[in-house]
Design a protein around this motif. Structure first.
Motif, mmCIF file in Angstrom:
data_model
loop_
_atom_site.group_PDB
_atom_site.id
_atom_site.type_symbol
_atom_site.label_atom_id
_atom_site.label_comp_id
_atom_site.label_asym_id
_atom_site.label_seq_id
_atom_site.Cartn_x
_atom_site.Cartn_y
_atom_site.Cartn_z
ATOM 1 N N SER A 237 56.464 24.873 -29.874
ATOM 2 C CA SER A 237 55.660 25.707 -29.108
ATOM 3 C C SER A 237 55.667 24.768 -27.568
ATOM 4 N N ILE A 250 49.679 27.895 -28.709
ATOM 5 C CA ILE A 250 48.858 26.954 -28.928
ATOM 6 C C ILE A 250 49.820 25.860 -29.571
ATOM 7 N N THR A 258 51.722 27.201 -35.547
ATOM 8 C CA THR A 258 52.393 28.550 -35.049
ATOM 9 C C THR A 258 52.353 29.189 -36.504
ATOM 10 N N ASP A 277 59.177 32.037 -29.920
ATOM 11 C CA ASP A 277 58.678 30.788 -30.401
ATOM 12 C C ASP A 277 58.361 31.085 -31.948
HETATM 13 MG MG LIG Z 1 54.262 25.920 -32.855
#
Ligand SMILES: [Mg+2]
Ligand SMILES: Nc1nc2c(ncn2[C@@H]2O[C@H](COP(=O)(O)OP(=O)(O)OP(=O)(O)O)[C@@H](O)[C@H]2O)c(=O)[nH]1
Length: 455
Positions: A237, A250, A258, A277
């Motif tokens: 991320s 985040i 995530t 992501d």
């Molecule tokens: Mg992540």
């Protein structure tokens, strides 16, 4: 099959609010319908903007009349986008106002346009060929300047012209062969077998030139899906945010942060990239995280390029090995993250070391992404094939041409013009299907379906 004798209307600006919004009316009654909307005594002056107030048409199409001040411009046939009489009505960009104008036009006899119908009519009236009509949709859909330029080149006719050139060569060759067929008793060939081979090879070379950058063209037009995968907490991320230059995902020190797929559009050297992501892949008993891992694997399957992220500051674990194994043999880049920390991972040839924290190596990574996807700088003077439909038809034309060449080569001087002609005419038909000289209703429907109403 497609009717063009009625008058169509649609809102041509995007849904939503804006300073202005435009309603387009096209067809034989466009001028009369516009006049009914504003109650004009005099006819509209071609290509001059006329300021007016809307008035109620009082027809049967339901909905209340909404007043506004508008600007009307008449483009008489054939000098308009569709080749028909067109009136563009610019009003304040409120959906309420614009929808009321459309209803008023329908009260006056217009029909709501189908998706892409304005451009379809432009094609049917010979204002655009099929390549150019498709380029209109591509230009509207473009999200990077490179995509827009490629579409604009096609709209301007660069591809059309080079296909017309190939078609012309092929046409001249078939004409000579047909002449030979027409006078069989003379036993005379209007063109010698060796000359036929040379001519066919010349056409093949031109088709090959067009096909040579089609893969990259497709990438320009369609963009690419780049998916970031890796074990939990390796910095996926963080990398996603850094490449986007935005704090979108985040990031925490907790593995398993995530859970869902996150995806954003990114321009890498003109290529439209959808960067994704994903959740860190690992075995887990958490139901939410498990679903995230399932989605991550799904995204991996459709990726054009995979970025496998490893944490360089720790030794490789089973999860890392599993992801490396799962992505072996497909387009991927291995990213060794956290290069600011002491290295504990084995060095890997070809892997790119980065530190998302310090920004080290990120430029090199972006360059590698672009190179891997094939974004080499290119010659601007070459017509570009970006559309798979065009590439497929060129490939088909090429196959017919190759058959023709082989038939001549095998004929030992005794040319069988009929067979040769059949192959060459197949090639010609494929080329004509690109520009729409030859088209079926199904093909047209298929192409114009992807347009929105109002285009
Ligand atoms: Mg992540
Ligand atoms: N030292 C250092 N820490 C980093 C770097 N990149 C990310 N981190 C840290 O690593 C931790 C995990 O980062 P994330 O980006 O959330 O990792 P992730 O792979 O998305 O993690 P999951 O979503 O849980 O799978 C955070 O504490 C980051 O600050 C780096 O280059 N160097």
């Amino acid at each position: 099959m497609f009717s063009t004798d009625d008058t169509i209307v649609a809102i041509s600006t995007p849904l939503g609010r804006g300073g202005i919004g435009v309603v387009r009316v096209s067809g034989p009654d466009a001028s009369r319908i516009a006049c009914e909307l504003i109650g004009c005594g005099d006819a509209l002056v071609p290509r001059y903007a006329t300021f007016a107030r809307l008035r109620a048409t009082g027809g049967s199409v339901s909905g209340a009349f909404v007043p506004d001040q508008v600007l009307l411009t008449l483009f008489p046939a054939p000098h308009s986008y569709t080749g028909e009489d067109v009136v563009e009505i610019s009003a304040h960009g409120s959906p309420v106002v614009l929808e009321s104008i459309v209803r008023g036009a329908m009260d006056a006899g217009a029909r709501l346009a189908e998706p892409g119908e304005f451009t379809l009519r432009a094609f049917l009236h010979g204002k655009l060929d099929l390549v150019q009509a498709e380029a209109v949709a591509d230009l509207i859909d473009s999200v990077t300047p490179l995509q827009a330029r490629a579409a604009f080149d096609q709209l301007e006719g660069t591809l059309t012209q080079s296909i017309a050139g190939v078609e012309q060569d092929l046409f001249e060759l078939t004409a000579k062969l047909e002449a030979s067929l027409d006078f069989p008793e003379e036993g005379y060939h209007f063109i010698e077998p060796t000359a036929v081979i040379t001519a066919v090879e010349h056409v093949i070379a031109r088709v090959d030139e067009l096909l040579s950058n089609a893969a990259r063209g497709r990438l320009i037009r369609e963009g690419a899906q780049v998916v970031i995968v890796g074990a939990p907490n390796v910095g996926k991320s963080s990398l996603f945010n850094a490449l986007l230059n935005a704090n979108r995902a985040i990031v925490t020190a907790v593995p398993g942060t995530t859970r869902d797929l996150l995806s954003e559009q990114l321009d890498v050297r003109g290529l439209a990239i959808r960067l994704v992501d994903t959740a860190g892949i690992r075995d887990t008993i958490d139901a939410i995280e498990e679903e995230g891992v399932r989605r991550a694997r799904g995204a991996l399957d459709v990726a054009d390029l995979v970025l496998v992220v490893l944490d360089r500051s720790r030794v490789l674990e089973g999860e890392d090995e599993a992801i490396l194994a799962a992505t072996r043999g497909r387009p991927r880049l291995v990213v060794l993250n956290k290069s600011d920390l002491q290295s504990r991972a084995p060095s890997m040839p070809d892997a790119i070391e980065v530190s998302v924290l310090t920004g080290d190596g990120l430029q090199a990574l972006t360059d590698r992404i672009a190179d891997t996807l094939g974004s080499a700088p290119e010659r601007r003077d070459q017509p570009r094939v970006t559309n798979v439909r065009h590439a497929d038809l060129l490939t088909r034309a090429r196959a017919s041409l190759t058959r023709a060449r082989e038939a001549v080569a095998a004929s030992n001087g005794a040319l069988a013009e009929e067979f040769l002609l059949a192959d060459l005419q197949d090639a010609l038909a494929s080329l004509q299907e690109i520009t729409g000289k030859r088209s079926t209703d199904d093909l047209l429907r298929h192409i114009f379906e992807r347009f929105c109403v109002g285009k």
